[in-house]
Design a protein around this motif. Structure first.
Motif, mmCIF file in Angstrom:
data_model
loop_
_atom_site.group_PDB
_atom_site.id
_atom_site.type_symbol
_atom_site.label_atom_id
_atom_site.label_comp_id
_atom_site.label_asym_id
_atom_site.label_seq_id
_atom_site.Cartn_x
_atom_site.Cartn_y
_atom_site.Cartn_z
ATOM 1 N N MET A 55 -20.628 59.287 -17.784
ATOM 2 C CA MET A 55 -19.300 58.537 -17.679
ATOM 3 C C MET A 55 -18.500 58.560 -18.122
ATOM 4 O O MET A 55 -18.601 58.951 -19.498
ATOM 5 N N THR A 56 -17.178 58.755 -18.418
ATOM 6 C CA THR A 56 -15.850 59.375 -18.964
ATOM 7 C C THR A 56 -15.127 58.239 -19.013
ATOM 8 O O THR A 56 -15.106 57.594 -17.856
ATOM 9 N N PRO A 57 -15.053 57.100 -20.084
ATOM 10 C CA PRO A 57 -14.298 56.586 -20.515
ATOM 11 C C PRO A 57 -13.419 56.370 -20.471
ATOM 12 O O PRO A 57 -12.291 57.269 -20.257
ATOM 13 N N PRO A 58 -11.730 55.549 -20.264
ATOM 14 C CA PRO A 58 -12.303 54.203 -19.552
ATOM 15 C C PRO A 58 -12.720 54.148 -18.398
ATOM 16 O O PRO A 58 -12.021 54.777 -17.365
ATOM 17 N N PHE A 59 -13.871 53.241 -17.350
ATOM 18 C CA PHE A 59 -14.216 53.164 -15.882
ATOM 19 C C PHE A 59 -14.181 52.087 -16.218
ATOM 20 O O PHE A 59 -14.632 51.336 -16.761
ATOM 21 N N ILE A 60 -13.965 52.110 -14.352
ATOM 22 C CA ILE A 60 -14.635 50.594 -13.938
ATOM 23 C C ILE A 60 -16.004 50.161 -13.445
ATOM 24 O O ILE A 60 -16.583 51.012 -12.797
ATOM 25 N N LEU A 61 -16.533 48.980 -13.748
ATOM 26 C CA LEU A 61 -17.996 48.762 -13.658
ATOM 27 C C LEU A 61 -18.288 48.867 -12.352
ATOM 28 O O LEU A 61 -17.407 47.780 -11.567
ATOM 29 N N GLY A 62 -19.756 48.417 -11.940
ATOM 30 C CA GLY A 62 -20.038 47.803 -11.060
ATOM 31 C C GLY A 62 -20.057 49.319 -9.184
ATOM 32 O O GLY A 62 -18.891 49.840 -9.066
ATOM 33 N N GLN A 63 -21.598 49.208 -9.585
ATOM 34 C CA GLN A 63 -21.731 51.031 -7.957
ATOM 35 C C GLN A 63 -21.855 50.500 -6.508
ATOM 36 O O GLN A 63 -21.805 50.937 -6.168
ATOM 37 N N GLU A 64 -22.167 48.736 -6.165
ATOM 38 C CA GLU A 64 -21.924 48.467 -4.869
ATOM 39 C C GLU A 64 -21.032 46.890 -4.823
ATOM 40 O O GLU A 64 -21.215 45.973 -5.906
ATOM 41 N N PHE A 126 -31.414 47.998 -1.594
ATOM 42 C CA PHE A 126 -32.339 48.716 -0.435
ATOM 43 C C PHE A 126 -32.346 49.990 -0.293
ATOM 44 O O PHE A 126 -33.214 50.641 0.057
ATOM 45 N N GLY A 127 -30.482 51.241 -0.787
ATOM 46 C CA GLY A 127 -30.519 52.445 0.199
ATOM 47 C C GLY A 127 -31.970 52.686 -1.094
ATOM 48 O O GLY A 127 -32.554 53.734 -0.471
ATOM 49 N N THR A 128 -31.730 52.706 -2.368
ATOM 50 C CA THR A 128 -32.681 53.978 -2.769
ATOM 51 C C THR A 128 -34.242 53.170 -2.761
ATOM 52 O O THR A 128 -35.163 54.243 -2.119
ATOM 53 N N ALA A 129 -34.652 52.295 -2.905
ATOM 54 C CA ALA A 129 -35.962 51.558 -1.852
ATOM 55 C C ALA A 129 -36.028 52.223 -0.611
ATOM 56 O O ALA A 129 -37.577 53.012 -0.105
ATOM 57 N N TYR A 130 -35.397 52.170 0.438
ATOM 58 C CA TYR A 130 -35.377 52.784 1.395
ATOM 59 C C TYR A 130 -35.926 54.319 1.636
ATOM 60 O O TYR A 130 -36.844 54.851 2.089
ATOM 61 N N LEU A 131 -35.014 55.483 0.627
ATOM 62 C CA LEU A 131 -35.109 56.755 0.210
ATOM 63 C C LEU A 131 -36.137 56.706 -0.326
ATOM 64 O O LEU A 131 -37.247 58.347 0.148
ATOM 65 N N LEU A 154 -35.339 47.114 -7.782
ATOM 66 C CA LEU A 154 -35.908 48.257 -7.226
ATOM 67 C C LEU A 154 -37.189 47.695 -7.074
ATOM 68 O O LEU A 154 -37.541 48.125 -5.508
ATOM 69 N N GLY A 155 -38.279 47.418 -7.598
ATOM 70 C CA GLY A 155 -39.296 46.924 -7.444
ATOM 71 C C GLY A 155 -39.278 45.920 -6.228
ATOM 72 O O GLY A 155 -40.241 45.887 -5.545
ATOM 73 N N LEU A 156 -39.177 44.911 -6.039
ATOM 74 C CA LEU A 156 -38.570 43.609 -5.199
ATOM 75 C C LEU A 156 -38.025 44.651 -4.105
ATOM 76 O O LEU A 156 -37.978 43.972 -2.769
ATOM 77 N N ALA A 157 -37.089 45.277 -3.859
ATOM 78 C CA ALA A 157 -36.648 46.061 -2.735
ATOM 79 C C ALA A 157 -37.550 46.802 -2.087
ATOM 80 O O ALA A 157 -37.724 46.524 -0.560
ATOM 81 N N SER A 158 -38.510 47.288 -2.805
ATOM 82 C CA SER A 158 -39.704 48.323 -2.314
ATOM 83 C C SER A 158 -40.937 47.420 -1.451
ATOM 84 O O SER A 158 -40.812 47.482 -0.775
ATOM 85 N N MET A 159 -40.984 46.446 -2.374
ATOM 86 C CA MET A 159 -41.774 45.371 -1.651
ATOM 87 C C MET A 159 -41.204 44.916 -0.478
ATOM 88 O O MET A 159 -42.715 44.711 0.579
ATOM 89 N N THR A 160 -40.329 44.506 -0.423
ATOM 90 C CA THR A 160 -39.930 44.094 0.308
ATOM 91 C C THR A 160 -39.774 44.488 1.874
ATOM 92 O O THR A 160 -39.847 44.258 3.110
ATOM 93 N N LEU A 161 -39.858 45.873 1.359
ATOM 94 C CA LEU A 161 -39.682 47.303 2.641
ATOM 95 C C LEU A 161 -41.251 46.919 3.178
ATOM 96 O O LEU A 161 -41.332 47.103 4.078
ATOM 97 N N ALA A 162 -41.676 47.607 2.123
ATOM 98 C CA ALA A 162 -43.047 47.486 2.538
ATOM 99 C C ALA A 162 -43.806 46.728 3.129
ATOM 100 O O ALA A 162 -44.639 46.606 4.309
ATOM 101 N N LYS A 163 -43.798 45.522 2.777
ATOM 102 C CA LYS A 163 -44.256 44.003 3.270
ATOM 103 C C LYS A 163 -43.701 44.525 4.742
ATOM 104 O O LYS A 163 -44.335 43.753 5.698
ATOM 105 N N GLN A 164 -42.291 44.585 5.205
ATOM 106 C CA GLN A 164 -41.883 44.508 6.296
ATOM 107 C C GLN A 164 -42.469 45.339 7.168
ATOM 108 O O GLN A 164 -42.415 45.234 8.862
#
Ligand SMILES: NC(=O)c1ccc[n+]([C@@H]2O[C@H](COP(=O)([O-])OP(=O)(O)OC[C@H]3O[C@@H](n4cnc5c(N)ncnc54)[C@H](OP(=O)(O)O)[C@@H]3O)[C@@H](O)[C@H]2O)c1
Length: 202
Positions: A55-64, A126-131, A154-164
């Motif tokens: 990333m080239t600063p300055p940049f605003i944080l947060g991806q979602e 959840f998008g990454t876990a889904y992918l 990511l682990g928790l999201a993957s576990m949630t999807l897998a259990k579903q």
């Protein structure tokens, strides 16, 4: 507007809440008033300069994040001011701000029953876990899957999807506390790394 900005890559204390100009949406963009935003491990890596996308600063944080549509660009269809939405910043960041102007294809409507706090942490993790689990690994109900670092987001999201889906889920973590956490979230079996090594060596 107020925003959390990283003005120099290398350390977390290079991030400050500052006043910046409110963005104007381009014709293909939506202006969103942000109500909630999530921080993830990749945000930390980007601030430290250790992520694969520099990333080239300055940049605003947060991806979602999530919020309410304030304005839509002239070529945008399917959205109107007042819609409740969640969004994923793909190549850039920008969620930790009062407003974000973002490409319409990175925005999804959310139901009235879903809180902004819940919606803000769905797109990236959840998008990454889904992918990973659904698109690439194509997991099925008959599968038994092993998740490393399972107590992380990511682990928790993957576990949630897998259990579903109905899989049997084995979680691997580094501490008893994390093992208990995974159990409480539905893990069928938990392995603590060091314990597993001791068992193998015995
Ligand atoms: N979150 C996302 O949406 C997302 C998206 C794309 C890619 N990723 C990538 O996926 C990986 C995991 O991200 P995450 O968001 O799930 O992170 P997280 O919530 O911080 O969880 C990471 C887990 O990895 C383990 N770990 C091992 N070595 C570590 C270290 N040196 N520092 C921190 N944790 C360590 C920890 O579990 P144990 O102590 O139990 O081993 C921790 O619970 C990262 O490489 C990240 O860049 C994440």
């Amino acid at each position: 507007m107020k925003a959390w900005v990283c003005d120099r890559v290398g350390a977390i204390d290079h991030c400050h809440q500052v006043e910046v100009s409110t963005p104007s949406p381009k014709s293909h963009q939506i202006l969103i008033e942000v109500h909630a935003a999530a921080l993830n491990f990749p945000d930390v890596l980007k601030v430290l300069g250790k992520h694969q996308l520099s990333m080239t600063p300055p940049f605003i944080l947060g991806q979602e994040g999530s919020g309410v549509v304030k304005e839509v660009g002239s070529s945008v269809v399917g959205f109107k001011p007042g819609d409740r939405v969640m969004f994923l910043c793909l190549s850039s960041l920008g969620a930790l701000a009062d407003f974000i102007a973002i490409d319409a294809h990175q925005v999804t409507k959310i139901p009235d029953s879903m809180s902004f706090e819940l919606a803000c942490c769905l797109p990236l993790t959840f998008g990454t876990a889904y992918l990973a689990c659904i698109v690439h690994a194509n997991i099925r109900a008959s599968d038994e899957i092993l998740i490393l670092g399972a107590a992380g987001s990511l682990g928790l999201a993957s576990m949630t999807l897998a259990k579903q889906i109905g899989c049997r889920v084995v979680c691997a973590v580094s501490s008893v506390e994390r093992a208990r956490f995974c159990r409480s979230r539905g893990a069928d079996e938990v392995v603590i790394y060091e314990g597993a090594i001791e068992t193998l060596e015995a």
